[in-house]
Motif scaffolding. Structure first.
Motif, short mmCIF file in Angstrom:
data_model
loop_
_atom_site.label_atom_id
_atom_site.label_comp_id
_atom_site.label_asym_id
_atom_site.label_seq_id
_atom_site.Cartn_x
_atom_site.Cartn_y
_atom_site.Cartn_z
N LEU A 1 0.73 -1.18 0.47
CA LEU A 1 0.05 0.14 0.10
C LEU A 1 0.61 1.26 -0.35
O LEU A 1 0.59 2.16 -0.25
CB LEU A 1 -0.94 -0.34 1.22
N ARG A 2 1.63 1.69 1.00
CA ARG A 2 2.79 2.86 0.70
C ARG A 2 3.63 3.09 -0.91
O ARG A 2 4.06 3.57 -0.68
CB ARG A 2 4.04 2.26 1.83
N GLN A 3 3.50 2.07 -1.51
CA GLN A 3 3.87 1.71 -2.97
C GLN A 3 2.98 2.86 -3.48
O GLN A 3 3.25 3.76 -3.96
CB GLN A 3 4.73 0.51 -3.94
N VAL A 4 2.01 2.62 -3.65
CA VAL A 4 0.46 2.12 -4.12
C VAL A 4 0.27 3.78 -3.84
O VAL A 4 -0.17 5.06 -5.05
CB VAL A 4 -1.00 1.88 -3.61
N ILE A 5 0.11 4.76 -2.50
CA ILE A 5 0.41 5.90 -2.22
C ILE A 5 1.73 6.76 -2.78
O ILE A 5 1.05 8.07 -3.00
CB ILE A 5 0.33 5.88 -0.85
N CYS B 1 -8.39 11.68 -10.30
CA CYS B 1 -9.58 11.31 -9.17
C CYS B 1 -10.06 11.57 -8.26
O CYS B 1 -10.73 11.23 -7.05
CB CYS B 1 -8.95 9.53 -9.08
N GLU B 2 -9.77 13.33 -8.14
CA GLU B 2 -10.68 14.20 -7.12
C GLU B 2 -11.59 13.03 -7.15
O GLU B 2 -12.40 13.66 -7.92
CB GLU B 2 -10.22 15.26 -7.22
N GLY B 3 -12.27 13.02 -5.32
CA GLY B 3 -13.66 13.06 -4.84
C GLY B 3 -13.90 11.33 -5.35
O GLY B 3 -14.61 10.86 -5.08
N VAL B 4 -13.36 10.75 -5.93
CA VAL B 4 -13.78 9.19 -6.01
C VAL B 4 -13.05 8.50 -4.51
O VAL B 4 -12.12 9.46 -4.10
CB VAL B 4 -12.29 8.73 -7.53
N GLY B 5 -13.79 7.20 -4.62
CA GLY B 5 -13.49 6.81 -2.86
C GLY B 5 -12.30 5.86 -3.14
O GLY B 5 -11.43 6.00 -4.06
N TYR B 6 -12.24 5.31 -2.46
CA TYR B 6 -10.28 4.69 -1.69
C TYR B 6 -11.02 3.23 -2.65
O TYR B 6 -11.70 2.77 -2.88
CB TYR B 6 -10.32 4.48 -0.40
N GLY B 7 -10.16 2.67 -3.04
CA GLY B 7 -9.99 1.12 -3.31
C GLY B 7 -10.98 0.60 -4.84
O GLY B 7 -9.73 1.26 -5.71
N ALA B 8 -11.29 -0.29 -5.02
CA ALA B 8 -11.89 -0.57 -6.31
C ALA B 8 -12.12 1.16 -6.92
O ALA B 8 -12.11 0.54 -8.25
CB ALA B 8 -12.81 -1.51 -6.25
N ARG C 1 1.61 4.35 -13.94
CA ARG C 1 0.98 2.91 -14.57
C ARG C 1 1.72 1.59 -14.26
O ARG C 1 1.11 0.62 -14.44
CB ARG C 1 1.61 3.17 -15.96
N ALA C 2 3.15 1.46 -13.89
CA ALA C 2 3.23 0.49 -13.71
C ALA C 2 2.38 -0.36 -12.26
O ALA C 2 2.38 -1.49 -12.53
CB ALA C 2 5.11 0.29 -13.38
N ILE C 3 1.90 0.59 -11.26
CA ILE C 3 1.61 -0.28 -10.11
C ILE C 3 -0.02 -0.36 -10.87
O ILE C 3 -0.61 -1.87 -11.13
CB ILE C 3 1.32 1.13 -9.46
N ILE C 4 -1.14 0.20 -11.71
CA ILE C 4 -1.73 0.42 -12.51
C ILE C 4 -1.44 -1.49 -12.84
O ILE C 4 -2.94 -2.48 -12.98
CB ILE C 4 -2.90 1.22 -12.83
N ASP C 5 -0.75 -1.28 -14.05
CA ASP C 5 -0.22 -2.85 -14.80
C ASP C 5 -0.49 -3.92 -14.02
O ASP C 5 -0.75 -5.26 -14.30
CB ASP C 5 0.89 -2.89 -16.16
N GLY D 1 -3.79 -8.76 -11.49
CA GLY D 1 -4.17 -10.08 -10.77
C GLY D 1 -3.93 -9.51 -9.22
O GLY D 1 -3.96 -10.51 -8.11
N GLU D 2 -2.31 -8.76 -9.40
CA GLU D 2 -1.63 -8.27 -8.07
C GLU D 2 -2.84 -7.60 -6.89
O GLU D 2 -3.41 -6.71 -7.72
CB GLU D 2 -0.97 -8.01 -8.50
N GLU D 3 -2.86 -7.95 -5.73
CA GLU D 3 -3.80 -6.95 -4.63
C GLU D 3 -2.61 -6.52 -4.09
O GLU D 3 -1.54 -6.14 -3.56
CB GLU D 3 -4.16 -8.36 -3.88
N VAL D 4 -3.27 -5.34 -3.17
CA VAL D 4 -2.44 -4.51 -3.11
C VAL D 4 -2.48 -4.86 -1.36
O VAL D 4 -3.56 -5.21 -0.51
CB VAL D 4 -3.35 -3.21 -1.90
N GLU D 5 -0.93 -4.69 -0.64
CA GLU D 5 -0.93 -5.91 0.70
C GLU D 5 -1.04 -4.04 1.39
O GLU D 5 -0.43 -3.26 1.44
CB GLU D 5 0.97 -6.17 0.64
N ILE D 6 -2.25 -4.44 2.42
CA ILE D 6 -2.17 -3.23 3.64
C ILE D 6 -1.36 -3.37 4.69
O ILE D 6 -0.87 -2.72 5.23
CB ILE D 6 -3.94 -3.27 3.85
N PHE D 7 -1.23 -4.76 5.40
CA PHE D 7 -0.13 -4.89 5.84
C PHE D 7 1.05 -5.86 5.78
O PHE D 7 0.86 -6.41 5.26
CB PHE D 7 -1.08 -5.94 7.45
N GLY D 8 2.09 -5.37 5.31
CA GLY D 8 3.17 -5.75 5.35
C GLY D 8 3.94 -4.43 4.90
O GLY D 8 4.96 -3.68 5.24
#
Length: 79
Positions: free
Chosen positions: A23-27, A38-45, A63-67, A72-79
Motif C-alpha cells: 500500500l505504501r508503494q501505491v500511495i 480522480c479527486e472525489g473518487v472513493g478509495y479502493g476499487a 502506470r506500472a502499479i496499475i499494470d 491480478g496482484e492485490e494491494v498488501e495493506i499490512f506488510g
C-alpha cells in the motif's frame, strides 16, 4: 522418488504467497495522479478503476502499479 519431486515442487509453489503491491508503494507512486485525475473518487476499487481509465495520463511509476493490479496482484495493506 518419482512422486516426491513433483509433489515438493507443487507444495513449494502452492505455498508461495501471491505477489502483492505494498500500500505504501501505491500511495507513493500514485498519490499525485489520484489527486490530479480522480479527486472525489472513493478509495479502493473506485480509485483503481479511475486510475485505469486515465492510464495514459499517469506517471510511469503509477502506470506500472496499475499494470500490476490489472494482472491480478492485490494491494498488501499490512506488510
Amino acid at each position: 522418488m518419482r512422486i516426491f519431486v513433483p509433489t515438493c515442487l507443487f507444495l513449494l509453489f502452492a505455498a508461495s504467497p501471491a505477489p502483492a503491491v505494498p500500500l505504501r508503494q501505491v500511495i507513493s507512486d500514485c498519490g499525485s495522479d489520484g489527486k490530479a485525475y480522480c479527486e472525489g473518487v472513493g478509495y479502493g476499487a473506485p480509485m483503481q478503476a479511475c486510475l485505469a481509465r486515465n492510464k495514459k495520463k499517469l506517471t510511469p511509476a503509477c502506470r506500472a502499479i496499475i499494470d500490476r493490479l490489472e494482472k491480478g496482484e492485490e494491494v498488501e495493506i499490512f506488510g
